[in-house]
Design a protein around this motif. Structure first.
Motif, PDB file in Angstrom:
ATOM      1  N   ILE A  65       0.987  -1.297  -0.177  1.00 19.71           N
ATOM      2  CA  ILE A  65      -0.060  -0.054   0.007  1.00 19.71           C
ATOM      3  C   ILE A  65       0.814   1.277  -0.090  1.00 19.71           C
ATOM      4  CG2 ILE A  65      -1.870   1.306   1.427  1.00 19.71           C
ATOM      5  CD1 ILE A  65      -2.403  -1.580   2.674  1.00 19.71           C
ATOM      6  N   THR A  66       0.526   2.122  -0.699  1.00 21.05           N
ATOM      7  CA  THR A  66       1.424   3.463  -1.063  1.00 21.05           C
ATOM      8  C   THR A  66       0.761   4.314   0.089  1.00 21.05           C
ATOM      9  OG1 THR A  66       1.757   2.920  -3.268  1.00 21.05           O
ATOM     10  CG2 THR A  66       2.083   5.284  -2.625  1.00 21.05           C
ATOM     11  N   VAL A  67       1.515   4.917   0.821  1.00 22.70           N
ATOM     12  CA  VAL A  67       1.254   5.801   1.999  1.00 22.70           C
ATOM     13  C   VAL A  67       1.771   7.126   1.670  1.00 22.70           C
ATOM     14  CG1 VAL A  67       0.215   4.325   3.427  1.00 22.70           C
ATOM     15  CG2 VAL A  67       2.704   5.200   3.798  1.00 22.70           C
ATOM     16  N   THR A  68       1.279   8.248   2.475  1.00 22.33           N
ATOM     17  CA  THR A  68       1.637   9.562   2.560  1.00 22.33           C
ATOM     18  C   THR A  68       1.668  10.051   3.895  1.00 22.33           C
ATOM     19  OG1 THR A  68      -0.344  10.641   2.485  1.00 22.33           O
ATOM     20  CG2 THR A  68       0.625  10.128   0.248  1.00 22.33           C
ATOM     21  N   ASP A  69       2.410  11.082   4.170  1.00 21.71           N
ATOM     22  CA  ASP A  69       2.311  11.689   5.574  1.00 21.71           C
ATOM     23  C   ASP A  69       1.219  11.855   6.148  1.00 21.71           C
ATOM     24  OD1 ASP A  69       5.196  12.003   5.710  1.00 21.71           O
ATOM     25  OD2 ASP A  69       5.378  14.247   5.234  1.00 21.71           O
ATOM     26  N   ALA A  70       0.113  12.161   5.654  1.00 21.34           N
ATOM     27  CA  ALA A  70      -1.213  12.437   5.792  1.00 21.34           C
ATOM     28  C   ALA A  70      -2.013  11.172   6.404  1.00 21.34           C
ATOM     29  CB  ALA A  70      -2.334  13.001   4.895  1.00 21.34           C
ATOM     30  N   GLU A  71      -1.473  10.028   5.677  1.00 22.96           N
ATOM     31  CA  GLU A  71      -2.107   8.657   5.693  1.00 22.96           C
ATOM     32  C   GLU A  71      -1.413   7.656   6.765  1.00 22.96           C
ATOM     33  OE1 GLU A  71      -3.656   8.154   1.518  1.00 22.96           O
ATOM     34  OE2 GLU A  71      -1.769   7.830   1.904  1.00 22.96           O
ATOM     35  N   PHE A  72      -0.084   8.151   7.215  1.00 20.80           N
ATOM     36  CA  PHE A  72       0.827   7.395   7.991  1.00 20.80           C
ATOM     37  C   PHE A  72       0.077   6.838   9.485  1.00 20.80           C
ATOM     38  CE2 PHE A  72       4.281   6.219  10.618  1.00 20.80           C
ATOM     39  CZ  PHE A  72       5.171   5.529   9.876  1.00 20.80           C
ATOM     40  N   GLU A  73      -0.319   7.836  10.155  1.00 16.72           N
ATOM     41  CA  GLU A  73      -1.155   7.323  11.261  1.00 16.72           C
ATOM     42  C   GLU A  73      -2.150   6.413  11.070  1.00 16.72           C
ATOM     43  OE1 GLU A  73      -3.152   8.931  15.426  1.00 16.72           O
ATOM     44  OE2 GLU A  73      -2.636  10.455  14.001  1.00 16.72           O
ATOM     45  N   THR A  74      -3.002   6.577  10.169  1.00 15.86           N
ATOM     46  CA  THR A  74      -4.162   5.604  10.194  1.00 15.86           C
ATOM     47  C   THR A  74      -3.702   4.329   9.338  1.00 15.86           C
ATOM     48  OG1 THR A  74      -5.782   7.492   9.573  1.00 15.86           O
ATOM     49  CG2 THR A  74      -6.274   5.199   8.816  1.00 15.86           C
ATOM     50  N   ASN A  78       7.321  13.260   1.242  1.00 15.14           N
ATOM     51  CA  ASN A  78       6.619  12.856   2.693  1.00 15.14           C
ATOM     52  C   ASN A  78       7.871  13.281   3.919  1.00 15.14           C
ATOM     53  OD1 ASN A  78       3.997  11.840   1.911  1.00 15.14           O
ATOM     54  ND2 ASN A  78       5.465  10.501   0.664  1.00 15.14           N
ATOM     55  N   PRO A  79       8.302  14.340   3.872  1.00 13.61           N
ATOM     56  CA  PRO A  79       9.410  14.758   4.761  1.00 13.61           C
ATOM     57  C   PRO A  79       9.039  14.653   6.404  1.00 13.61           C
ATOM     58  CG  PRO A  79       8.275  16.648   3.960  1.00 13.61           C
ATOM     59  CD  PRO A  79       7.688  15.630   3.376  1.00 13.61           C
ATOM     60  N   LEU A  80       7.869  14.794   6.747  1.00 17.81           N
ATOM     61  CA  LEU A  80       7.449  14.536   8.090  1.00 17.81           C
ATOM     62  C   LEU A  80       7.736  13.282   8.709  1.00 17.81           C
ATOM     63  CD1 LEU A  80       4.193  16.523   8.327  1.00 17.81           C
ATOM     64  CD2 LEU A  80       6.297  17.430   8.772  1.00 17.81           C
ATOM     65  N   THR A  81       7.245  12.212   8.018  1.00 12.33           N
ATOM     66  CA  THR A  81       7.642  10.743   8.363  1.00 12.33           C
ATOM     67  C   THR A  81       8.869  10.244   8.283  1.00 12.33           C
ATOM     68  OG1 THR A  81       5.293  10.265   7.969  1.00 12.33           O
ATOM     69  CG2 THR A  81       6.856   8.411   8.265  1.00 12.33           C
ATOM     70  N   VAL A  82       9.617  10.993   7.090  1.00  4.57           N
ATOM     71  CA  VAL A  82      11.088  10.626   6.859  1.00  4.57           C
ATOM     72  C   VAL A  82      12.004  10.981   8.116  1.00  4.57           C
ATOM     73  CG1 VAL A  82      13.002  11.300   5.630  1.00  4.57           C
ATOM     74  CG2 VAL A  82      10.981  10.431   4.463  1.00  4.57           C
ATOM     75  N   LYS A  83      11.699  12.333   8.595  1.00  4.52           N
ATOM     76  CA  LYS A  83      12.459  12.771   9.719  1.00  4.52           C
ATOM     77  C   LYS A  83      12.110  12.325  10.889  1.00  4.52           C
ATOM     78  CE  LYS A  83      13.152  17.409  12.154  1.00  4.52           C
ATOM     79  NZ  LYS A  83      12.705  18.638  12.120  1.00  4.52           N
ATOM     80  N   GLN A  84      10.714  11.865  11.146  1.00  6.18           N
ATOM     81  CA  GLN A  84      10.344  11.241  12.265  1.00  6.18           C
ATOM     82  C   GLN A  84      11.149   9.917  12.389  1.00  6.18           C
ATOM     83  OE1 GLN A  84       6.052  10.493  12.990  1.00  6.18           O
ATOM     84  NE2 GLN A  84       6.207   9.589  14.585  1.00  6.18           N
ATOM     85  N   TYR A  85      11.321   9.251  11.574  1.00  3.84           N
ATOM     86  CA  TYR A  85      11.912   7.720  11.593  1.00  3.84           C
ATOM     87  C   TYR A  85      13.396   7.926  11.247  1.00  3.84           C
ATOM     88  CZ  TYR A  85       7.491   6.085  13.043  1.00  3.84           C
ATOM     89  OH  TYR A  85       6.439   5.603  13.687  1.00  3.84           O
ATOM     90  N   GLN A  86      13.941   9.039  11.200  1.00  2.03           N
ATOM     91  CA  GLN A  86      15.348   9.302  10.954  1.00  2.03           C
ATOM     92  C   GLN A  86      15.831   8.312   9.620  1.00  2.03           C
ATOM     93  OE1 GLN A  86      16.850   8.242  14.743  1.00  2.03           O
ATOM     94  NE2 GLN A  86      16.348  10.458  15.612  1.00  2.03           N
ATOM     95  N   VAL A  87      15.076   8.634   8.637  1.00  2.95           N
ATOM     96  CA  VAL A  87      15.566   7.780   7.562  1.00  2.95           C
ATOM     97  C   VAL A  87      16.687   8.520   7.088  1.00  2.95           C
ATOM     98  CG1 VAL A  87      14.833   7.082   5.112  1.00  2.95           C
ATOM     99  CG2 VAL A  87      13.343   7.000   7.018  1.00  2.95           C
ATOM    100  N   GLU A  88      17.864   8.198   6.685  1.00  2.00           N
ATOM    101  CA  GLU A  88      19.019   9.115   6.196  1.00  2.00           C
ATOM    102  C   GLU A  88      19.485   8.548   4.800  1.00  2.00           C
ATOM    103  OE1 GLU A  88      22.046   8.817   9.162  1.00  2.00           O
ATOM    104  OE2 GLU A  88      20.811   9.798  10.606  1.00  2.00           O
ATOM    105  N   GLY A  89      19.051   7.373   4.355  1.00  2.00           N
ATOM    106  CA  GLY A  89      19.281   6.826   2.954  1.00  2.00           C
ATOM    107  C   GLY A  89      18.210   5.739   2.493  1.00  2.00           C
ATOM    108  N   VAL A  90      18.171   5.924   1.232  1.00  2.00           N
ATOM    109  CA  VAL A  90      17.317   4.770   0.655  1.00  2.00           C
ATOM    110  C   VAL A  90      17.777   3.905  -0.141  1.00  2.00           C
ATOM    111  CG1 VAL A  90      15.223   6.219   0.803  1.00  2.00           C
ATOM    112  CG2 VAL A  90      16.717   6.360  -1.138  1.00  2.00           C
ATOM    113  N   PRO A  91      17.271   2.768  -0.310  1.00  5.60           N
ATOM    114  CA  PRO A  91      16.143   2.178   0.510  1.00  5.60           C
ATOM    115  C   PRO A  91      16.395   2.005   1.678  1.00  5.60           C
ATOM    116  CG  PRO A  91      17.225   0.356  -0.586  1.00  5.60           C
ATOM    117  CD  PRO A  91      18.099   1.544  -0.953  1.00  5.60           C
TER     118      PRO A  91
END
Length: 111
Positions: free
Chosen positions: A6-15, A64-77
């Motif tokens: 499922i593809t999610v965005t910052d807005a859908e992350f909590e749900t 989606n910078p909010l979730t990326v920052k919250q979960y300290q994603v520094e590199g992808v994947p």
């Protein structure tokens, strides 16, 4: 139960992630990321193989910078395994099929 990613965005992350009953594997990726293209089939495999006990979502990092920052994603994947609003495990960089499956087995079998 859904067998797909499922593809999610910052807005859908909590749900979609934080209030679900199942553990959730969050796959952070980027359209410009070559290694992410290598990981995508493995993420789809995990969604199918563990569909009875794991929800799998993917999130593109740039919009989606909010979730990326919250979960300290520094590199992808990057992978984050979340259950009951808590981070169980994380991984950054490309991992192979065996490592992905053992990563999931280790954390799903201990719950």
């Amino acid at each position: 139960m859904s067998k797909g990613v499922i593809t999610v965005t910052d807005a859908e992350f909590e749900t979609e992630v934080l209030t679900t009953d199942l553990p959730v594997l969050v796959y952070f990726w980027a359209s410009w990321c070559g290694p992410c293209r290598l990981m995508s089939p493995l993420i789809n495999l995990a969604a199918t193989k563990y569909s009875d006990r794991l929800k799998v979502v993917k999130m593109e990092i740039d919009p989606n910078p909010l979730t990326v920052k919250q979960y300290q994603v520094e590199g992808v994947p990057a992978l984050r395994l979340i259950k009951d609003n808590a981070l169980l495990a994380s991984s950054e960089g490309v991992i192979g099929k065996d490592k992905l499956l053992s990563f999931l087995d280790e954390h799903l079998n201990s719950n």
